[in-house]
Design an enzyme around this catalytic site. Structure first.
Site, PDB file in Angstrom:
ATOM      1  N   ASP A 173       0.869  -1.174   0.000  1.00  0.00           N
ATOM      2  CA  ASP A 173       0.000   0.000   0.000  1.00  0.00           C
ATOM      3  C   ASP A 173       0.905   1.223   0.000  1.00  0.00           C
ATOM      4  O   ASP A 173       1.409   1.628   1.052  1.00  0.00           O
ATOM      5  CB  ASP A 173      -0.921   0.021   1.218  1.00  0.00           C
ATOM      6  CG  ASP A 173      -2.025   1.067   1.097  1.00  0.00           C
ATOM      7  OD1 ASP A 173      -1.770   2.102   0.446  1.00  0.00           O
ATOM      8  OD2 ASP A 173      -3.127   0.845   1.636  1.00  0.00           O
ATOM      9  N   ALA A 234     -13.707  -7.153  -1.559  1.00  0.00           N
ATOM     10  CA  ALA A 234     -13.675  -5.687  -1.501  1.00  0.00           C
ATOM     11  C   ALA A 234     -14.680  -5.070  -2.465  1.00  0.00           C
ATOM     12  O   ALA A 234     -15.796  -4.714  -2.082  1.00  0.00           O
ATOM     13  CB  ALA A 234     -12.262  -5.196  -1.796  1.00  0.00           C
ATOM     14  N   ARG A 235     -14.304  -4.960  -3.732  1.00  0.00           N
ATOM     15  CA  ARG A 235     -15.179  -4.372  -4.755  1.00  0.00           C
ATOM     16  C   ARG A 235     -15.033  -5.159  -6.043  1.00  0.00           C
ATOM     17  O   ARG A 235     -13.934  -5.600  -6.405  1.00  0.00           O
ATOM     18  CB  ARG A 235     -14.813  -2.897  -5.001  1.00  0.00           C
ATOM     19  CG  ARG A 235     -14.902  -2.007  -3.789  1.00  0.00           C
ATOM     20  CD  ARG A 235     -16.322  -1.888  -3.255  1.00  0.00           C
ATOM     21  NE  ARG A 235     -17.211  -1.255  -4.191  1.00  0.00           N
ATOM     22  CZ  ARG A 235     -17.351   0.073  -4.312  1.00  0.00           C
ATOM     23  NH1 ARG A 235     -16.647   0.880  -3.540  1.00  0.00           N
ATOM     24  NH2 ARG A 235     -18.196   0.578  -5.183  1.00  0.00           N
ATOM     25  N   ASP A 259     -16.598 -12.460  -3.315  1.00  0.00           N
ATOM     26  CA  ASP A 259     -17.873 -11.983  -2.765  1.00  0.00           C
ATOM     27  C   ASP A 259     -18.482 -10.875  -3.609  1.00  0.00           C
ATOM     28  O   ASP A 259     -19.630 -10.505  -3.386  1.00  0.00           O
ATOM     29  CB  ASP A 259     -17.643 -11.476  -1.327  1.00  0.00           C
ATOM     30  CG  ASP A 259     -18.923 -11.030  -0.648  1.00  0.00           C
ATOM     31  OD1 ASP A 259     -19.890 -11.809  -0.638  1.00  0.00           O
ATOM     32  OD2 ASP A 259     -18.959  -9.896  -0.127  1.00  0.00           O
ATOM     33  N   GLU A 264     -23.896  -7.017 -10.571  1.00  0.00           N
ATOM     34  CA  GLU A 264     -24.654  -7.765  -9.574  1.00  0.00           C
ATOM     35  C   GLU A 264     -26.140  -7.457  -9.714  1.00  0.00           C
ATOM     36  O   GLU A 264     -26.500  -6.335 -10.081  1.00  0.00           O
ATOM     37  CB  GLU A 264     -24.154  -7.406  -8.169  1.00  0.00           C
ATOM     38  CG  GLU A 264     -22.687  -7.785  -7.948  1.00  0.00           C
ATOM     39  CD  GLU A 264     -22.170  -7.377  -6.574  1.00  0.00           C
ATOM     40  OE1 GLU A 264     -22.919  -6.705  -5.839  1.00  0.00           O
ATOM     41  OE2 GLU A 264     -21.022  -7.697  -6.252  1.00  0.00           O
ATOM     42  N   HIS A 282     -22.234 -10.975  -2.275  1.00  0.00           N
ATOM     43  CA  HIS A 282     -21.942  -9.660  -1.704  1.00  0.00           C
ATOM     44  C   HIS A 282     -22.423  -9.603  -0.248  1.00  0.00           C
ATOM     45  O   HIS A 282     -23.222  -8.745   0.138  1.00  0.00           O
ATOM     46  CB  HIS A 282     -22.583  -8.558  -2.535  1.00  0.00           C
ATOM     47  CG  HIS A 282     -21.860  -7.242  -2.414  1.00  0.00           C
ATOM     48  ND1 HIS A 282     -21.729  -6.361  -3.454  1.00  0.00           N
ATOM     49  CD2 HIS A 282     -21.225  -6.660  -1.361  1.00  0.00           C
ATOM     50  CE1 HIS A 282     -21.053  -5.296  -3.051  1.00  0.00           C
ATOM     51  NE2 HIS A 282     -20.735  -5.467  -1.790  1.00  0.00           N
ATOM     52  N   ALA A 285     -21.160  -7.293   4.415  1.00  0.00           N
ATOM     53  CA  ALA A 285     -21.748  -6.560   5.546  1.00  0.00           C
ATOM     54  C   ALA A 285     -22.849  -7.343   6.244  1.00  0.00           C
ATOM     55  O   ALA A 285     -23.492  -6.827   7.158  1.00  0.00           O
ATOM     56  CB  ALA A 285     -22.305  -5.232   5.060  1.00  0.00           C
TER      57      ALA A 285
END
Length: 527
Positions: A173, A234-235, A259, A264, A282, A285
């Site tokens: 990162d 993540a995305r 995920d 989607e 997804h 959460a």
């Protein structure tokens, strides 16, 4: 008169209860309404709470003419037209940390499944009623290298948990201090390639920005070990799905845990056809604790916004340019572009951002510095950075912010963004000419003059004959058309070329330019 809050999508009742009990609030519970009927309930609403199933687009906003704030109960705001909301003076907020632990633990579930093929072994026994232990040999996490791409709230916590399993952590990162990684007794990766080459498992935890979209494709996949195991909670789109399919077909990828998807719901996605893939819909959460946190925090934010107390986690800021002198407004966009240009020239960790101002624009230096910070960090953080939290985010990342007013150097008004990174000092200067025309007039001490728009190659070279010919010849051989060519000299034996081109420049072409003997520095940037 009571203020109105509408809840457009289903959230847990523990949050909604806070709104029902507020004496100064009129609550509209519209989660179960068809979306067409929902639009008819938006008149005179002050604040709206949504999730992913309600599109907050121009149609929605045109019905909500009194709307002052919108809370997206979750992290992603892909369903919200933030630009239109900003133009209408609607503050957009999200709930960015409520689901952190849920996302971390789902990642760990996929990580463990990638090692032991748990989903397949389970289905084999339960559905086929076969007791074939020899079919399900896995690998151990102990002693394996986990490459963590993105070391923020989620990535760092995944790394800590994986380390507890005895994994060696290699983290990449470039936008966090190395000490944040080394203090946890983990190794800092100097490049993405190092992660790709050395890792046995890779998990990705970056925001979805222009830079990170499709950051791992076929080319990156080929650099990985055979039998790599990949995770994405993540995305969607951080890995290209084409590359994932190819890797699974060829056996390059031993296991994929995923995920999130490009589109989607992903009920017909080709990745679902592979046996060595664990998929979830997804669910990052989807824990009771996470949903409770999201509901409560979203409703607390709605109450604060309705009462005008605060706007936590605001992703935008209504900018009423009509309240500014006419000459100021164009500088807002210009200074953001200048900072964005600077960080593309050097993508290493930012240590400081300084804004220098000359002329009447210097009266607005503090505001302009905020726009510069958002421009610089937006490439890294995407929707996580905004005009409200810019200063706090910079402080959290250890970035020093400063500004200075300078005497005029020949322009009526001029701004200079100076960014110090781990590798270099970058300075970009700009001004506004007649008819609000934005111009970059200086780069790292070189005088230049070009519009901050389009695709361009920035090339620093030894100031000797034949350089332009070498650059244009190489680009011509690659069928790259040059739209404009601006050249500046520093009087010390060096020159800087800004070459505007019509098409995207591949990394391989930049590498070829860099190999020219006259080249000192070359980068491809887009504005």
């Amino acid at each position: 008169m009571k203020k109105k809050i509408i809840v457009c999508d289903a959230i847990l009742d523990e949050g909604v209860k806070l709104l029902r009990e507020a004496d100064d609030i009129e609550l509209i519970e519209a989660a179960k309404l068809p979306k067409d009927e929902l639009l008819t309930k938006l008149d005179n609403v002050d604040v709206a709470i949504t999730r992913s199933s309600t599109d907050v687009d121009e149609k929605f906003l045109s019905h909500a003419k009194k709307l002052k704030a919108l809370i997206r109960a979750g992290v992603g705001v892909d369903n919200v037209d933030i630009n239109t909301a900003s133009k209408l003076g609607v503050i957009v907020m999200n709930v960015p940390t409520a689901n952190t632990i849920a996302a971390v633990e789902l990642t760990m579930a996929h990580l463990l499944c990638a090692a032991r093929s748990f989903t397949n072994a389970c289905a084999h026994l339960k559905q086929e009623r076969k007791w074939e232990r020899e079919k399900w040999y896995g690998v151990e996490l102990m002693g394996k290298t986990l490459g963590v791409i993105g070391f923020g709230n989620i990535g760092s916590r995944v790394a800590i948990r994986a380390k507890a399993f005895g994994m060696n952590i290699l983290a990449y990162d470039p936008y966090v201090p190395a000490s944040k990684i080394t203090d946890l007794d983990m190794k800092v990766s100097s490049s993405l390639d190092e992660i790709l080459v050395q890792s046995d498992f890779i998990t990705i935890h970056t925001p979805k920005t222009k830079e990170t979209t499709a950051m791992i494709g076929l080319e990156e996949l080929q650099k990985m070990k055979d039998g790599i195991r990949l995770i994405n909670c993540a995305r969607g789109g951080l890995y290209t799905e084409e590359a994932l399919c190819e890797g699974l077909k060829s056996g390059k990828i031993a296991w994929l845990g995923i995920d999130v998807f490009d589109k989607e719901p992903a009920t017909n996605n080709p990745l679902l056809d592979f046996e060595n893939v664990s998929v979830t819909a997804h669910l990052g959460a989807n824990t009771l604790e996470s949903q409770r946190n999201i509901a409560i925090q979203a409703c607390e934010q709605a109450l604060s916004a309705t009462r005008g107390i605060s706007y936590p986690n605001a992703l935008n800021l209504p900018i009423k340019t009509e309240d500014l002198p006419p000459f100021v407004a164009p500088y807002i966009e210009l200074v953001s572009k200048m900072a964005f240009l600077a960080v593309q020239m050097d993508k290493t960790q930012i240590k400081s951002i300084k804004l220098e101002a000359e002329g009447d624009i210097a009266q607005y230096t503090k505001s302009m510095l905020t726009f510069a910070v958002v421009g610089a960090l937006g490439r890294i953080l995407g929707e996580k950075i905004n005009y409200v939290n810019a200063e706090f985010v910079a402080q959290e990342k250890g970035i020093e912010l400063s500004s200075e007013v300078l005497p005029n150097s020949g322009y009526n008004n001029k701004l200079s963004v100076k960014i110090i990174t781990n590798n270099s000092n970058i300075s970009i200067s700009g001004t506004i000419f007649n008819d609000n025309e934005q111009r970059i007039v200086g780069i790292n001490g070189f005088k230049t003059d070009f519009k901050p728009k389009g695709k361009m190659i920035i090339f620093k070279n030894k100031d000797i004959p034949g350089v332009i010919a070498k650059i244009t010849s190489l680009l011509a051989s690659k069928n790259i058309n040059i739209a404009d060519f601006r050249l500046g000299r520093d009087g010390f034996g060096f020159a800087l070329a800004v070459v505007l081109v019509d098409t995207y420049i591949k990394k391989e072409i930049i590498e070829e330019l860099n190999k020219l003997e006259v080249c000192v520095f070359v980068e491809y940037v887009e504005l």
